[in-house]
Write an enzyme that holds these catalytic residues in place. Structure first.
Site, PDB file in Angstrom:
ATOM      1  N   LYS A 134       0.962  -1.294  -0.010  1.00 34.59           N
ATOM      2  CA  LYS A 134       0.149  -0.144   0.030  1.00 34.59           C
ATOM      3  C   LYS A 134       0.919   1.155   0.147  1.00 34.59           C
ATOM      4  O   LYS A 134       1.572   1.555   0.982  1.00 34.59           O
ATOM      5  CB  LYS A 134      -0.707   0.021   1.250  1.00 34.59           C
ATOM      6  CG  LYS A 134      -1.865   1.298   1.386  1.00 34.59           C
ATOM      7  CD  LYS A 134      -2.520   1.541   2.565  1.00 34.59           C
ATOM      8  CE  LYS A 134      -2.836   2.805   2.587  1.00 34.59           C
ATOM      9  NZ  LYS A 134      -3.449   3.353   4.105  1.00 34.59           N
ATOM     10  N   ALA A 165      -9.363   5.987   4.077  1.00 28.37           N
ATOM     11  CA  ALA A 165      -9.185   7.011   4.969  1.00 28.37           C
ATOM     12  C   ALA A 165     -10.568   7.733   5.096  1.00 28.37           C
ATOM     13  O   ALA A 165     -11.068   8.189   4.306  1.00 28.37           O
ATOM     14  CB  ALA A 165      -7.931   8.086   4.514  1.00 28.37           C
ATOM     15  N   GLY A 166     -10.626   8.273   6.307  1.00 33.97           N
ATOM     16  CA  GLY A 166     -11.867   9.088   6.657  1.00 33.97           C
ATOM     17  C   GLY A 166     -13.047   8.712   7.187  1.00 33.97           C
ATOM     18  O   GLY A 166     -14.181   9.126   7.757  1.00 33.97           O
ATOM     19  N   ALA A 222      -9.209   1.739   9.882  1.00 33.85           N
ATOM     20  CA  ALA A 222      -8.530   1.308  11.115  1.00 33.85           C
ATOM     21  C   ALA A 222      -8.955   2.100  12.101  1.00 33.85           C
ATOM     22  O   ALA A 222      -9.880   1.566  13.074  1.00 33.85           O
ATOM     23  CB  ALA A 222      -6.983   1.549  10.802  1.00 33.85           C
ATOM     24  N   GLY A 226      -7.679   9.241   9.747  1.00 33.28           N
ATOM     25  CA  GLY A 226      -7.924   9.521  11.217  1.00 33.28           C
ATOM     26  C   GLY A 226      -9.185  10.597  11.613  1.00 33.28           C
ATOM     27  O   GLY A 226      -9.303  10.569  12.665  1.00 33.28           O
TER      28      GLY A 226
END
Lengths: 66, 251
Positions: free
Chosen positions: B96, B183-184, B205, B157
């Site tokens: 990644k 993301a987000g 995550a 995040g």
């Protein structure tokens, strides 16, 4: 002989190998990779690759992230 | 069978988990199990002689494919070296690709990312680049041989969800490789929306690892991705300005 391992100065005997530098940090050999002066050294070559004065050794592994 | 295929490999789950932010490896393991994920990202960092346990042991135990990232890299050169180290350490040529532009936004640097992607593809890596929600860049990365593209919904995040759904739809239309919303994501509806917009998978995550109950949120994300995918395949009704009666209009 003075080398930098993960940003910290270490004193190793003249002719010390990459394998010895790794052992200075960890007994683990799987999941670990090494670069000397930004060149990756394959695990199979750790024992046969000698270090030189002022080499920069980076020993990396996977951690939580991403 | 509705399979996700990346770089020739087939997956049943369309939820890719990151491992960052979990308070402990035990909590992480429970969350990974609950998420049903088959691919999980890890970062590469200097060996810490004092570290107890390894995220790799957890992933091995659960039989989850490891996807190393290049998080923390600011230049193509750094990212290429990190990818090479990850390949050596983990025995995978998947990466990644993440090259960020600054610490405050953690937004991906498109120029460095493209440069690194070209070099890594040439070295035989299966490259999944993290990018802004830019359809033109996504197209260019597909053309040079990336195995997927990973546009952000909002900054890493942030939990702000998908700030520009239209751009994500344009990326889905623009490329044939898998689009993985990365993301987000803040909560389950964000993940469902990503899938409804046509993304092939979702990577998250913090939304799980920093939730008050990570295991429960992981299960919510698993279900949201499944529901969003089903809704996408089912085909939603068109939006209308006025009501359309669903009961017979005859007396």
């Amino acid at each position: 002989m003075r080398v930098t391992i993960n940003g910290t100065d270490h004193e190793l005997p003249a002719g010390a190998t990459v394998a010895q530098a790794v052992r200075a940090l960890t007994e683990r050999t799987t999941g670990v990779a090494v670069a000397v002066n930004d060149e990756v050294i394959a695990r199979g070559a750790w024992d046969s690759t000698p270090l030189s004065e002022a080499d920069r050794v980076e020993v990396l592994t996977a951690v939580q992230g991403g | 069978m509705d399979e996700l295929i990346i770089g020739g490999e087939k997956f049943t789950s369309r939820l890719i988990m990151g491992t960052g932010g979990a308070p402990s490896l035990e909590v992480l393991e429970q969350a990974l199990k609950a998420s049903g994920t088959e691919i999980t990202t890890v970062a590469m960092r200097r060996v810490d002689p004092k570290a107890r346990g390894s995220v790799l042991d957890v992933l091995n135990r659960l039989g989850i494919k490891v996807l190393p990232n290049t998080a923390g890299c600011y230049t193509a050169g750094d990212a290429v070296l990190t990818a090479r180290l990850a390949r050596e350490a983990l025995g995978t040529s998947w990466v990644k690709l993440e090259v960020i532009s600054d610490e405050r936004t953690l937004l991906p640097d498109p120029v460095e990312t493209f440069d690194a992607a070209e070099r890594l593809v040439a070295e035989g890596f299966t490259v999944l680049p993290y990018i802004g929600d830019d359809p033109a860049l996504a197209k260019r990365l597909e053309q040079i041989g990336c195995a997927a593209v990973m546009p952000l919904g909002s900054p890493i995040g942030s939990g702000l969800g998908i700030r520009n759904p239209h751009s994500i739809e344009l990326i889905v239309e623009a490329v044939n490789v898998p689009v993985i919303l990365d993301a987000g994501i803040g909560t389950a509806s964000d993940a469902a929306l990503a899938m409804e917009l046509g993304c092939d998978a979702v990577l998250l995550a913090s939304a799980v690892t920093r939730a008050q109950r990570p295991e429960l949120m992981a299960a919510a994300m698993r279900d949201a991705v499944i529901a969003g995918r089903a809704a996408r395949l089912a085909g939603r009704i068109p939006r209308r300005r006025h009501a359309v009666a669903s009961s017979p209009t005859e007396p």
